[in-house]
Design a protein around this motif. Structure first.
Motif, short mmCIF file in Angstrom:
data_model
loop_
_atom_site.label_atom_id
_atom_site.label_comp_id
_atom_site.label_asym_id
_atom_site.label_seq_id
_atom_site.Cartn_x
_atom_site.Cartn_y
_atom_site.Cartn_z
N VAL A 43 -58.38 72.10 63.98
CA VAL A 43 -59.64 71.01 63.87
C VAL A 43 -59.40 69.85 65.00
O VAL A 43 -58.36 69.19 65.09
CB VAL A 43 -59.51 70.20 62.59
CG1 VAL A 43 -60.52 69.06 62.28
CG2 VAL A 43 -59.63 70.97 61.33
N GLU A 44 -60.44 70.03 65.64
CA GLU A 44 -60.55 69.01 67.06
C GLU A 44 -61.56 68.03 66.76
O GLU A 44 -62.80 68.38 66.62
CB GLU A 44 -60.91 69.72 68.16
CG GLU A 44 -60.78 69.14 69.49
CD GLU A 44 -60.95 69.80 70.82
OE1 GLU A 44 -61.47 69.10 71.66
OE2 GLU A 44 -60.77 70.98 70.54
N LEU A 45 -61.12 66.65 66.94
CA LEU A 45 -62.01 65.73 66.94
C LEU A 45 -61.92 64.67 68.19
O LEU A 45 -61.09 64.27 68.60
CB LEU A 45 -61.64 64.47 65.68
CG LEU A 45 -61.83 65.19 64.55
CD1 LEU A 45 -60.97 64.22 63.25
CD2 LEU A 45 -63.01 65.59 63.85
N PHE A 48 -60.14 61.64 69.49
CA PHE A 48 -59.25 61.18 68.45
C PHE A 48 -58.08 62.03 68.46
O PHE A 48 -57.07 61.59 68.54
CB PHE A 48 -59.86 61.29 66.90
CG PHE A 48 -59.18 60.93 65.90
CD1 PHE A 48 -58.86 59.48 65.49
CD2 PHE A 48 -58.60 61.71 65.07
CE1 PHE A 48 -58.07 59.02 64.71
CE2 PHE A 48 -57.46 61.19 64.09
CZ PHE A 48 -57.37 60.13 63.80
N GLY A 49 -58.39 63.31 68.35
CA GLY A 49 -57.19 64.17 68.46
C GLY A 49 -57.31 65.63 67.69
O GLY A 49 -58.40 65.93 67.26
N VAL A 78 -48.32 70.51 59.35
CA VAL A 78 -49.38 70.11 60.19
C VAL A 78 -48.87 69.26 61.34
O VAL A 78 -47.96 68.61 61.29
CB VAL A 78 -50.18 68.96 59.26
CG1 VAL A 78 -51.33 68.45 59.92
CG2 VAL A 78 -50.83 69.92 58.05
N TYR A 79 -49.62 69.64 62.48
CA TYR A 79 -49.48 68.89 63.75
C TYR A 79 -50.33 68.52 64.29
O TYR A 79 -51.58 68.79 64.27
CB TYR A 79 -48.74 70.11 64.88
CG TYR A 79 -48.55 69.73 66.03
CD1 TYR A 79 -47.50 68.74 66.21
CD2 TYR A 79 -49.49 69.94 67.13
CE1 TYR A 79 -47.13 68.16 67.63
CE2 TYR A 79 -49.06 69.27 68.47
CZ TYR A 79 -48.06 68.48 68.77
OH TYR A 79 -47.84 67.92 69.93
N PHE A 80 -50.25 66.93 64.53
CA PHE A 80 -51.32 65.95 65.20
C PHE A 80 -51.09 66.09 66.62
O PHE A 80 -50.18 65.34 66.98
CB PHE A 80 -51.51 64.96 64.44
CG PHE A 80 -52.54 64.12 64.89
CD1 PHE A 80 -53.92 64.40 64.87
CD2 PHE A 80 -52.27 62.84 65.62
CE1 PHE A 80 -55.08 63.52 65.38
CE2 PHE A 80 -53.31 62.03 66.21
CZ PHE A 80 -54.64 62.26 66.07
N LYS A 81 -51.95 66.22 67.41
CA LYS A 81 -51.60 65.72 68.90
C LYS A 81 -53.06 64.80 69.28
O LYS A 81 -54.37 65.02 69.28
CB LYS A 81 -51.91 66.99 69.78
CG LYS A 81 -51.97 66.61 71.09
CD LYS A 81 -51.76 67.94 72.09
CE LYS A 81 -51.80 67.55 73.79
NZ LYS A 81 -51.98 68.31 74.59
N PRO A 82 -52.40 63.40 69.54
CA PRO A 82 -53.56 62.55 69.82
C PRO A 82 -54.61 62.86 71.05
O PRO A 82 -53.82 63.44 72.23
CB PRO A 82 -52.90 61.28 69.90
CG PRO A 82 -51.57 61.78 70.29
CD PRO A 82 -51.44 63.10 69.66
N GLY A 83 -55.87 62.91 71.04
CA GLY A 83 -56.56 62.98 72.44
C GLY A 83 -56.48 62.00 73.36
O GLY A 83 -56.04 60.97 73.27
N LYS A 84 -56.86 62.23 74.70
CA LYS A 84 -56.87 61.31 75.62
C LYS A 84 -57.50 59.90 75.64
O LYS A 84 -57.26 59.17 75.60
CB LYS A 84 -57.71 61.87 76.77
CG LYS A 84 -56.78 63.03 77.65
CD LYS A 84 -57.52 63.61 78.73
CE LYS A 84 -56.64 64.54 79.34
NZ LYS A 84 -57.12 65.25 80.61
#
Length: 104
Positions: A43-45, A48-49, A78-84
């Protein structure tokens, strides 16, 4: 921020929505993200991330109370990677604070 605070923030920014509609918005977003992750999707927002899942291998660990060795089974987390955009807002890198407030 907890879920009720998120609903309250939505209420502040969208006074035309009823309490049930605000709760439905939050519940629907979280349910859609959860279903996608359960199916193995990413899931890409934007700005946001990205939420994704990762596999953890089984491993040996120790019970902190007894010191006895136990086996931890393989798991998915679950892994979350923050966006730029999120990184820039968090670090206030060349971002106008008023612009950040408007996005949020």
């Amino acid at each position: 921020m907890i879920r009720s605070e998120l609903v309250a923030r939505i209420a502040e920014q969208n006074p035309h929505l009823t309490a049930q509609e605000r709760e439905a918005v939050v519940r629907t977003i979280l349910r859609v993200i959860t279903k996608a992750l359960v199916q193995g999707d990413r899931v890409e927002l934007r700005d946001f991330g990205t939420f994704s899942i990762r596999d953890r291998d089984p491993r040996a660990a120790r019970n902190p109370r007894t010191g006895k060795q136990v086996t931890v089974p393989a798991r998915v987390h679950v892994y979350f990677k923050p966006g730029k955009g999120m990184q820039a807002r968090l670090n206030l890198e060349k971002v106008d604070p008023e612009e950040v407030a408007e996005r949020i």
